[in-house]
Design a protein around this motif. Structure first.
Motif, PDB file in Angstrom:
ATOM      1  N   ILE A  47     -18.025  -5.812  28.220  1.00 24.48           N
ATOM      2  CA  ILE A  47     -17.893  -5.870  29.679  1.00 24.48           C
ATOM      3  C   ILE A  47     -17.660  -4.456  30.209  1.00 24.48           C
ATOM      4  O   ILE A  47     -18.164  -4.074  31.269  1.00 24.48           O
ATOM      5  CB  ILE A  47     -16.741  -6.808  30.083  1.00 24.48           C
ATOM      6  N   GLY A  48     -16.912  -3.668  29.444  1.00 26.80           N
ATOM      7  CA  GLY A  48     -16.777  -2.233  29.699  1.00 26.80           C
ATOM      8  C   GLY A  48     -16.283  -1.836  31.068  1.00 26.80           C
ATOM      9  O   GLY A  48     -16.732  -0.847  31.635  1.00 26.80           O
ATOM     10  N   GLY A  49     -15.389  -2.601  31.641  1.00 26.48           N
ATOM     11  CA  GLY A  49     -14.843  -2.226  32.939  1.00 26.48           C
ATOM     12  C   GLY A  49     -15.733  -2.551  34.117  1.00 26.48           C
ATOM     13  O   GLY A  49     -15.411  -2.221  35.262  1.00 26.48           O
ATOM     14  N   LYS A  50     -16.871  -3.197  33.857  1.00 26.36           N
ATOM     15  CA  LYS A  50     -17.797  -3.529  34.954  1.00 26.36           C
ATOM     16  C   LYS A  50     -17.260  -4.648  35.845  1.00 26.36           C
ATOM     17  O   LYS A  50     -17.583  -4.719  37.029  1.00 26.36           O
ATOM     18  CB  LYS A  50     -19.152  -3.943  34.389  1.00 26.36           C
ATOM     19  N   PHE A  51     -16.453  -5.553  35.232  1.00 25.50           N
ATOM     20  CA  PHE A  51     -15.949  -6.707  35.970  1.00 25.50           C
ATOM     21  C   PHE A  51     -14.489  -6.967  35.602  1.00 25.50           C
ATOM     22  O   PHE A  51     -14.033  -6.603  34.526  1.00 25.50           O
ATOM     23  CB  PHE A  51     -16.777  -7.968  35.632  1.00 25.50           C
ATOM     24  N   LYS A  52     -13.818  -7.657  36.497  1.00 24.85           N
ATOM     25  CA  LYS A  52     -12.476  -8.110  36.201  1.00 24.85           C
ATOM     26  C   LYS A  52     -12.561  -9.179  35.116  1.00 24.85           C
ATOM     27  O   LYS A  52     -13.538  -9.937  35.064  1.00 24.85           O
ATOM     28  CB  LYS A  52     -11.838  -8.704  37.464  1.00 24.85           C
ATOM     29  N   TYR A  53     -11.551  -9.245  34.238  1.00 29.00           N
ATOM     30  CA  TYR A  53     -11.594 -10.248  33.175  1.00 29.00           C
ATOM     31  C   TYR A  53     -10.179 -10.726  32.826  1.00 29.00           C
ATOM     32  O   TYR A  53      -9.190 -10.044  33.080  1.00 29.00           O
ATOM     33  CB  TYR A  53     -12.280  -9.690  31.924  1.00 29.00           C
ATOM     34  N   TYR A  54     -10.127 -11.919  32.252  1.00 33.39           N
ATOM     35  CA  TYR A  54      -8.902 -12.456  31.660  1.00 33.39           C
ATOM     36  C   TYR A  54      -9.177 -12.653  30.174  1.00 33.39           C
ATOM     37  O   TYR A  54     -10.237 -13.189  29.794  1.00 33.39           O
ATOM     38  CB  TYR A  54      -8.536 -13.809  32.273  1.00 33.39           C
ATOM     39  N   CYS A  55      -8.246 -12.217  29.336  1.00 33.14           N
ATOM     40  CA  CYS A  55      -8.398 -12.392  27.886  1.00 33.14           C
ATOM     41  C   CYS A  55      -7.458 -13.517  27.444  1.00 33.14           C
ATOM     42  O   CYS A  55      -6.241 -13.419  27.604  1.00 33.14           O
ATOM     43  CB  CYS A  55      -8.062 -11.091  27.154  1.00 33.14           C
ATOM     44  N   LEU A  56      -8.027 -14.601  26.956  1.00 34.27           N
ATOM     45  CA  LEU A  56      -7.228 -15.745  26.521  1.00 34.27           C
ATOM     46  C   LEU A  56      -6.397 -15.378  25.286  1.00 34.27           C
ATOM     47  O   LEU A  56      -6.845 -14.599  24.454  1.00 34.27           O
ATOM     48  CB  LEU A  56      -8.142 -16.927  26.197  1.00 34.27           C
ATOM     49  N   PRO A  57      -5.200 -15.950  25.148  1.00 35.64           N
ATOM     50  CA  PRO A  57      -4.344 -15.653  23.990  1.00 35.64           C
ATOM     51  C   PRO A  57      -4.840 -16.364  22.735  1.00 35.64           C
ATOM     52  O   PRO A  57      -4.434 -17.496  22.446  1.00 35.64           O
ATOM     53  CB  PRO A  57      -2.968 -16.179  24.436  1.00 35.64           C
TER      54      PRO A  57
END
Length: 340
Positions: A47-57
């Motif tokens: 994704i490389g900072g192109k979009f906001k993201y949430y990383c699941l635990p």
């Protein structure tokens, strides 16, 4: 807001995240915000900072259903949430649970079961072998079927390869992880037969390919170029006379660029591709690498020589390719999602 749940790792082809990023960019042109929901660090890198993201635990998630409460929490304050799912592991039960708090869009090119979602996408040329109309007869959702919805990156929209009577440049690619080490085996065969004396080979190692250093070492002092983390694939394809590829997203890119292509299968979800590209003589099918690896590699090299010495066949393939894909599929998908 549109949320996209996908991943990329050594077991999941990078084509999933790549097409999602392509669609996400088009969604943003419709002034809709996009947020990725992922579980792997490799996906975050892509994704490389192109979009906001949430990383699941991931340490708290033992199966796909365990992640649903986390996703519900992420979208809790969004009354118009739409979630695009792009992994083969998501089944009908998972989708029905997600649909209880969000609109759901998914890709389906396997046609294994009824998906209780709001939109289904299958842009493969062999989509017609599945009876979508009967399965979804009383369904209130929307079907996006056929090559009009191929989500190619913007660089391909107005691009086409150069046409040469003599074959000089050949590209070889096999997905992000290449868990079967096919690129390494093909490169060794190129060297054994000294084919680099006749052609210049361009080997594209995916982001997660573990054989990259071996590929570079073997290529030394030979007409073999090794690439990694290629972004401008259109620029490379423009110069190619033949492509050898696994049956993934690259086939659509080759089709748009009108590069005569030899393809092979490496996974179950690729088996029906031959009924689209292969059956229509658009491309040449070499076989499933898992059935008889050595024979399939032999088929690949026999077909390289066949195409190299048959300019008229290559011209015919280019014409068929040119009639299939216009490069605006991502925009059509994005528009359908935004207006859902």
């Amino acid at each position: 807001m549109v949320y996209i749940r996908t991943d990329a790792n050594n077991l999941v082809a990078t084509g999933h995240i790549m097409r999602c990023i392509t669609i996400a960019k088009k969604i943003k042109t419709f002034n809709e915000e996009v947020v990725f929901i992922v579980k792997d660090d490799d996906t975050v890198k892509m994704i490389g900072g192109k979009f906001k993201y949430y990383c699941l635990p991931s340490h708290e998630i033992t199966d796909i259903y365990n992640e649903i409460p986390f996703i519900r929490e992420i979208v809790a304050n969004d009354k118009n949430a739409k979630i695009l799912l792009d992994l083969y592991i998501f089944d009908a039960i998972y989708m029905s649970l997600i649909k209880s708090f969000s609109k759901v869009i998914t890709f389906d090119d396997i046609f294994k079961e009824f998906f209780p979602v709001d939109m289904i996408i299958n842009y493969n040329p062999h989509y017609y072998i599945y009876d979508y109309q009967t399965r979804y007869h009383n369904w209130a959702g929307k079907l996006l079927l056929g090559e009009s919805y191929v989500p190619l990156r913007e660089m391909f929209e107005n691009a086409c390869s150069d046409e040469n009577e003599k074959v000089k440049n050949i590209m070889i690619i096999c997905g992000g992880g290449d868990s079967n080490h096919i690129l390494h085996k093909i490169e060794k065969r190129i060297c054994e037969d000294e084919l680099y004396q006749n052609y210049t080979f361009h080997i594209i190692a995916g982001f997660l390919n573990s054989d990259y250093d071996k590929l570079v070492e073997i290529a030394k002092d030979k007409r073999i170029n090794i690439y990694r983390n290629v972004y401008d694939m259109a620029a490379i394809l423009k110069k190619m006379d033949i492509v050898i590829s696994a049956a993934g997203t690259v086939l659509f890119e080759c089709c748009k660029m009108q590069v005569p292509t030899i393809f092979f299968c490496v996974a179950d979800n690729q088996k029906d591709v031959v009924k689209g590209f292969g059956a229509k003589d658009v491309m040449i099918y070499a076989g499933d690498i898992r059935d008889d690896e050595q024979q399939i590699i032999n088929n690949i090299f026999e077909n390289i020589e066949f195409l190299a010495h048959n300019y008229e066949i290559r011209k015919k393939m280019r014409k068929l390719m040119g009639n299939m894909i216009d490069g605006k599929g991502a925009e059509r998908i994005a528009n359908a999602i935004v207006t859902l």
